[in-house]
Design an enzyme around this catalytic site. Structure first.
Site, PDB file in Angstrom:
ATOM      1  N   SER A 161      59.814  46.728  49.120  1.00 40.06           N
ATOM      2  CA  SER A 161      58.705  46.492  47.914  1.00 40.06           C
ATOM      3  C   SER A 161      58.964  45.157  46.975  1.00 40.06           C
ATOM      4  CB  SER A 161      58.925  47.641  46.963  1.00 40.06           C
ATOM      5  OG  SER A 161      58.217  47.421  45.850  1.00 40.06           O
ATOM      6  N   TYR A 185      63.761  52.923  40.984  1.00 39.69           N
ATOM      7  CA  TYR A 185      63.032  53.104  42.199  1.00 39.69           C
ATOM      8  C   TYR A 185      63.204  51.486  42.933  1.00 39.69           C
ATOM      9  CZ  TYR A 185      59.206  51.844  45.194  1.00 39.69           C
ATOM     10  OH  TYR A 185      58.561  51.210  46.149  1.00 39.69           O
ATOM     11  N   LYS A 189      65.496  50.308  46.582  1.00 38.82           N
ATOM     12  CA  LYS A 189      65.061  49.258  47.596  1.00 38.82           C
ATOM     13  C   LYS A 189      65.918  47.991  47.847  1.00 38.82           C
ATOM     14  CE  LYS A 189      60.958  51.224  48.352  1.00 38.82           C
ATOM     15  NZ  LYS A 189      60.610  51.903  49.816  1.00 38.82           N
TER      16      LYS A 189
END
Length: 381
Positions: A161, A185, A189
């Site tokens: 991302s 989050y 990643k």
């Protein structure tokens, strides 16, 4: 420890609910596509928004595909529709609902590569429940890599991302930018990217491509599959479409005093079909380039679009007026973020084809035909 858990998983078949496991037209035929021995791809999280569009593209390109998905934030209706859209190639699709990544050994296939979409992805929720995100996203990926290694499948495309760029001080974002994460989050990643690099360093047989998505929007042009988030949407366009179909009263715009052309934040929106094509390009790179190692590529359009520009384009596509409520900036929101796409264009021979008008046209087509997504008003209550 993980290997012992895998062994236990192999011994206890009932951990997968066979009534819930749907296998779509999984049969070996003597058709021309079978005699060509197409490559078989495992897609984790393949029933989700980006996953389902990618699976459709894979089938249309002649791959065999096996989806594993927990259906926590997706629908098996999407899988059924993908099979229908794929026509005759739908026979090359299989689906297994599994809850525990340690049970991946139950999937009775040998794969040429894995595309790993599965994972929790709501930024706000990750701030509220960091341990949930670290447990789900990190541990499941480690187990997946262990299972892949155990079965001799060492080709991976990972769904990363643009959140790994944090708050970039300049744009466009190149793959060489310093990395940071503003929330758990994004941190998952970042950590998974590092895990993949370490795995490659430890074993040169691994070939891994990390794809950093920017802002996926739109839907398949048929309007048959699209984005259907559970609960309150976390991203701009799903919220806009729910306002358009009168599921919500108005769109709240956070911040209209940024140093941009209209004061609203600027992002790089990419059509989900273009994003799916990027995965096909990445797979081909894995199969054709023996020296790929572990590489990272941005997938975006290379253009920034403001919130109000996207809303205006959607209003034009839908013929609907989107009521707006202006609010203050949200903590942590960057002002301008968009991709540098030169590396993907040069090394993957890929570039986005669609602009914001096509994105909004297809998003509205999906919303208009499926105002409640894959469900119904009753299923949302």
């Amino acid at each position: 420890m993980a290997q012992k858990a895998l062994q236990r998983c192999l011994q206890k078949g009932p951990s997968i609910n066979r009534k819930k496991a749907l296998v779509l037209r999984e049969r070996r035929s003597s058709s021309s596509i079978e005699t060509m021995t197409p490559k078989e791809i495992l897609v984790t999280g393949g029933a989700g928004y980006i996953g389902s569009h990618t699976v459709l593209q894979l089938l249309q390109e002649g791959f065999r595909v096996v989806i594993v998905d927990s259906l926590d934030n997706s629908s098996e209706i999407a899988v059924e529709r993908v099979a229908e859209l794929a026509g005759d190639a739908g026979k090359n699709l299989a689906f297994h609902q599994i809850w525990d990544s340690e049970c991946l050994n139950f999937v009775p296939h040998r794969f040429h590569a894995v595309i790993h979409f599965a994972g929790l992805k709501a930024v706000g929720e990750s701030v509220q429940k960091p341990l949930l995100y670290y447990n789900n996203n990190l541990i499941s990926t480690v187990v997946l890599l262990e299972v892949m290694a155990a079965h001799g499948c060492k080709n991976l495309v990972f769904s990363s991302s643009a959140t790994v760029y944090g708050w970039p001080e300049q744009v466009p974002c190149t793959e060489e930018f310093p990395l940071s994460a503003a929330n758990p989050y994004g941190q998952t990643k970042l950590i998974i990217e590092d895990i993949c690099r370490d795995v490659r360093k430890s074993d040169s047989e691994w070939k891994i491509i990390l794809l950093r998505y920017f802002n996926p929007v739109g839907a398949h042009p048929s309007g048959y599959i699209g984005e259907d988030p559970r609960g309150i949407p976390n991203n701009l366009m799903p919220y806009v479409q729910q306002v358009a179909v009168e599921r919500r009263n108005a769109l709240t715009v956070y911040g209209n005093d940024y140093n941009t052309k209209d004061g609203t934040g600027v992002r790089d929106y990419i059509h989900v079909v273009d994003l799916a094509d990027g995965h096909i390009a990445a797979l081909r790179k894995l199969f054709e380039d023996s020296g790929i190692g572990c590489e990272v590529y941005n997938l975006g359009t290379g253009k920034g679009t403001s919130v109000l520009e996207m809303v205006s384009a959607f209003e034009k596509a839908s013929g609907k007026k989107i009521p707006l409520v202006m609010a203050g900036r949200r903590a942590g929101d960057a002002e301008i973020v968009y991709a540098s796409t030169e590396k993907a264009e040069r090394e993957l021979s890929w570039r986005a084809k669609y602009g914001i008008n096509e994105m909004c046209r297809d998003q509205w087509n999906w919303a208009n035909k499926n105002p409640w997504g894959y469900g119904s008003p009753e299923s949302q209550s």
